[in-house]
Design a protein around this motif. Structure first.
Motif, PDB file in Angstrom:
ATOM      1  N   SER A   1      75.279  46.343  -4.125  1.00  0.00           N
ATOM      2  CA  SER A   1      75.467  45.251  -2.820  1.00  0.00           C
ATOM      3  C   SER A   1      74.936  45.804  -1.465  1.00  0.00           C
ATOM      4  CB  SER A   1      76.627  44.252  -2.647  1.00  0.00           C
ATOM      5  OG  SER A   1      77.272  43.599  -4.109  1.00  0.00           O
ATOM      6  N   PHE A   2      74.190  45.228  -0.416  1.00  0.00           N
ATOM      7  CA  PHE A   2      73.758  44.857   0.850  1.00  0.00           C
ATOM      8  C   PHE A   2      74.557  44.277   1.642  1.00  0.00           C
ATOM      9  CE2 PHE A   2      69.728  48.005   0.049  1.00  0.00           C
ATOM     10  CZ  PHE A   2      69.974  48.484  -0.545  1.00  0.00           C
ATOM     11  N   VAL A   3      75.320  44.361   2.407  1.00  0.00           N
ATOM     12  CA  VAL A   3      75.935  43.700   3.433  1.00  0.00           C
ATOM     13  C   VAL A   3      75.944  44.036   4.810  1.00  0.00           C
ATOM     14  CG1 VAL A   3      77.630  42.423   4.122  1.00  0.00           C
ATOM     15  CG2 VAL A   3      77.665  43.019   1.902  1.00  0.00           C
ATOM     16  N   ASP A   4      74.639  43.567   6.186  1.00  0.00           N
ATOM     17  CA  ASP A   4      74.740  43.941   7.238  1.00  0.00           C
ATOM     18  C   ASP A   4      75.917  43.177   7.532  1.00  0.00           C
ATOM     19  OD1 ASP A   4      72.483  45.315   6.531  1.00  0.00           O
ATOM     20  OD2 ASP A   4      71.406  43.192   7.636  1.00  0.00           O
ATOM     21  N   MET A   5      76.475  43.849   8.792  1.00  0.00           N
ATOM     22  CA  MET A   5      77.898  43.605  10.315  1.00  0.00           C
ATOM     23  C   MET A   5      77.403  43.946  11.479  1.00  0.00           C
ATOM     24  SD  MET A   5      81.565  44.129   9.731  1.00  0.00           S
ATOM     25  CE  MET A   5      82.378  45.480  10.635  1.00  0.00           C
ATOM     26  N   GLN A   6      77.633  42.971  12.651  1.00  0.00           N
ATOM     27  CA  GLN A   6      76.979  42.894  14.119  1.00  0.00           C
ATOM     28  C   GLN A   6      78.671  43.306  14.823  1.00  0.00           C
ATOM     29  OE1 GLN A   6      75.003  39.425  13.437  1.00  0.00           O
ATOM     30  NE2 GLN A   6      73.659  40.051  14.712  1.00  0.00           N
ATOM     31  N   ILE A   7      78.564  44.255  15.130  1.00  0.00           N
ATOM     32  CA  ILE A   7      79.800  45.119  15.284  1.00  0.00           C
ATOM     33  C   ILE A   7      79.655  45.037  17.551  1.00  0.00           C
ATOM     34  CG2 ILE A   7      81.700  46.365  15.362  1.00  0.00           C
ATOM     35  CD1 ILE A   7      80.656  48.020  12.874  1.00  0.00           C
ATOM     36  N   PRO A   8      80.607  43.793  17.774  1.00  0.00           N
ATOM     37  CA  PRO A   8      80.382  43.603  19.059  1.00  0.00           C
ATOM     38  C   PRO A   8      80.956  44.809  19.911  1.00  0.00           C
ATOM     39  CG  PRO A   8      80.646  41.477  18.289  1.00  0.00           C
ATOM     40  CD  PRO A   8      81.337  42.647  17.537  1.00  0.00           C
TER      41      PRO A   8
ATOM     42  N   PHE B   1      75.208  47.898  15.025  1.00  0.00           N
ATOM     43  CA  PHE B   1      74.543  47.127  13.905  1.00  0.00           C
ATOM     44  C   PHE B   1      74.050  48.325  12.867  1.00  0.00           C
ATOM     45  CE2 PHE B   1      70.529  44.840  12.991  1.00  0.00           C
ATOM     46  CZ  PHE B   1      70.996  44.122  11.834  1.00  0.00           C
ATOM     47  N   VAL B   2      75.241  47.309  11.079  1.00  0.00           N
ATOM     48  CA  VAL B   2      75.794  48.427  10.332  1.00  0.00           C
ATOM     49  C   VAL B   2      75.078  47.955   8.734  1.00  0.00           C
ATOM     50  CG1 VAL B   2      77.094  49.585   8.497  1.00  0.00           C
ATOM     51  CG2 VAL B   2      77.834  49.636  11.659  1.00  0.00           C
ATOM     52  N   ARG B   3      74.632  48.536   7.611  1.00  0.00           N
ATOM     53  CA  ARG B   3      74.229  48.216   7.125  1.00  0.00           C
ATOM     54  C   ARG B   3      75.064  48.910   6.045  1.00  0.00           C
ATOM     55  NH1 ARG B   3      68.237  46.463   5.471  1.00  0.00           N
ATOM     56  NH2 ARG B   3      69.244  44.069   6.439  1.00  0.00           N
ATOM     57  N   MET B   4      76.051  48.166   5.007  1.00  0.00           N
ATOM     58  CA  MET B   4      76.644  48.704   4.268  1.00  0.00           C
ATOM     59  C   MET B   4      76.101  48.773   2.621  1.00  0.00           C
ATOM     60  SD  MET B   4      80.246  47.186   5.416  1.00  0.00           S
ATOM     61  CE  MET B   4      79.765  45.586   5.920  1.00  0.00           C
ATOM     62  N   MET B   5      75.865  50.033   2.227  1.00  0.00           N
ATOM     63  CA  MET B   5      75.074  49.620   0.645  1.00  0.00           C
ATOM     64  C   MET B   5      76.172  50.432  -0.198  1.00  0.00           C
ATOM     65  SD  MET B   5      70.999  50.828   2.052  1.00  0.00           S
ATOM     66  CE  MET B   5      71.623  52.080   3.363  1.00  0.00           C
ATOM     67  N   THR B   6      76.831  49.967  -1.892  1.00  0.00           N
ATOM     68  CA  THR B   6      77.207  50.249  -2.698  1.00  0.00           C
ATOM     69  C   THR B   6      76.060  50.419  -3.350  1.00  0.00           C
ATOM     70  OG1 THR B   6      77.688  48.164  -3.323  1.00  0.00           O
ATOM     71  CG2 THR B   6      79.119  49.277  -1.310  1.00  0.00           C
ATOM     72  N   GLY B   7      76.839  51.404  -4.505  1.00  0.00           N
ATOM     73  CA  GLY B   7      75.862  51.694  -6.056  1.00  0.00           C
ATOM     74  C   GLY B   7      77.369  50.994  -7.437  1.00  0.00           C
TER      75      GLY B   7
ATOM     76  N   ASP C   1      74.020  52.413   6.695  1.00  0.00           N
ATOM     77  CA  ASP C   1      72.469  52.720   7.800  1.00  0.00           C
ATOM     78  C   ASP C   1      73.026  51.743   9.146  1.00  0.00           C
ATOM     79  OD1 ASP C   1      70.618  53.235   9.173  1.00  0.00           O
ATOM     80  OD2 ASP C   1      69.181  52.050   7.557  1.00  0.00           O
ATOM     81  N   SER C   2      73.182  52.471   9.310  1.00  0.00           N
ATOM     82  CA  SER C   2      74.022  52.580  11.159  1.00  0.00           C
ATOM     83  C   SER C   2      73.052  51.879  12.868  1.00  0.00           C
ATOM     84  CB  SER C   2      75.218  52.455  11.788  1.00  0.00           C
ATOM     85  OG  SER C   2      75.839  51.721  12.773  1.00  0.00           O
ATOM     86  N   VAL C   3      73.008  51.424  13.213  1.00  0.00           N
ATOM     87  CA  VAL C   3      71.836  50.973  14.606  1.00  0.00           C
ATOM     88  C   VAL C   3      72.852  51.155  15.590  1.00  0.00           C
ATOM     89  CG1 VAL C   3      70.331  50.404  15.743  1.00  0.00           C
ATOM     90  CG2 VAL C   3      69.783  50.973  13.393  1.00  0.00           C
TER      91      VAL C   3
END
Length: 239
Positions: free
Chosen positions: A173-180, A114-120, A197-199
């Protein structure tokens, strides 16, 4: 999933590979440039401090080395699993592919992510997969849409053609991705300011399932190419 449990460069045949499911992507929010930069820099500082830390770069009493390197960036295990909690959490400080000269390889993991990508500012992340993304959104809540496009996966074996599905995380931007588990993906940052930020919700489970000897991100990965592709195969983004 792995042929050799602790191998850190295991490559499977991209011609025969089929995704087990699809990645699901959710745009979260966008920030003013100064705030986005402050947030991203605060997270990357944690990783960079860990890189210089003797404690973070050596095995602790539980046999865990918290600072590691991955193809997409430097990573730091912020929270480790324990007997009553089998998830953990990582921060990743992205490499800038334009400076590095190479892209990360298409790959999959031995457990879900479970990933949250964050960019500046002035930074975008190209997210790719061998299957189309499912992009979620709720009218009146989801604040922006994501640009997506297709191209050919580079550096495939002779006679093999695979479509690569791509989307772009815009600046600030903040974008989440769920990766099975077992689903292909590839992250490449174009610009200086990007962090993940990855769980890993089943970290202890997947290492036990694969019979791994410890928590190593490279060992928990199966790659779909032998070599890292040149940066122009991932840094060229549509405007």
């Amino acid at each position: 999933m792995k042929r050799e449990a602790n191998a850190e460069n295991e490559v499977h045949d991209v011609a025969e590979f089929t995704d087990a499911a699809r990645n699901v992507v959710t745009p979260v929010l966008q920030l003013p440039e100064d705030i986005a930069l402050a947030v991203v820099n605060a997270f990357t500082k944690v990783v960079r401090d860990a890189k210089r830390s003797e404690s973070a770069t050596t095995r602790n009493k539980d046999g865990i080395t918290r600072f590691q390197t991955f193809e997409e960036g430097d990573v730091y295990m912020l929270e480790a699993p324990f007997d009553d909690f089998f998830a953990d959490r990582y921060l990743m400080d992205f490499y800038n592919v334009e400076e590095r000269g190479v892209c990360s390889r298409m790959h999959m993991h031995t457990g879900l992510r479970f990933v949250r990508m964050m960019t500046g500012p002035d930074t975008r992340i190209r997210v790719s997969s061998l299957s189309p993304f499912e992009i979620t959104g709720v009218t009146g809540v989801t604040p922006f849409s994501l640009r997506s496009f297709e191209d050919a996966l580079p550096d495939t074996p002779p006679g093999v053609e695979r479509t690569r599905y791509n989307l772009v995380v815009p600046p600030c931007s903040f974008v989440d991705m769920q990766i099975p588990r077992g689903v292909s993906h590839q992250f490449n940052a174009v610009g200086e300011h990007a962090v993940i930020d990855s769980v890993h919700p089943e970290e202890s489970v997947e290492t036990f399932r694969e019979k791994m000897s410890g928590f190593k991100m490279m060992a928990q990965t199966v790659f779909l190419a032998d070599e890292l592709p040149a940066s122009d195969t991932c840094a060229d983004l549509p405007t």
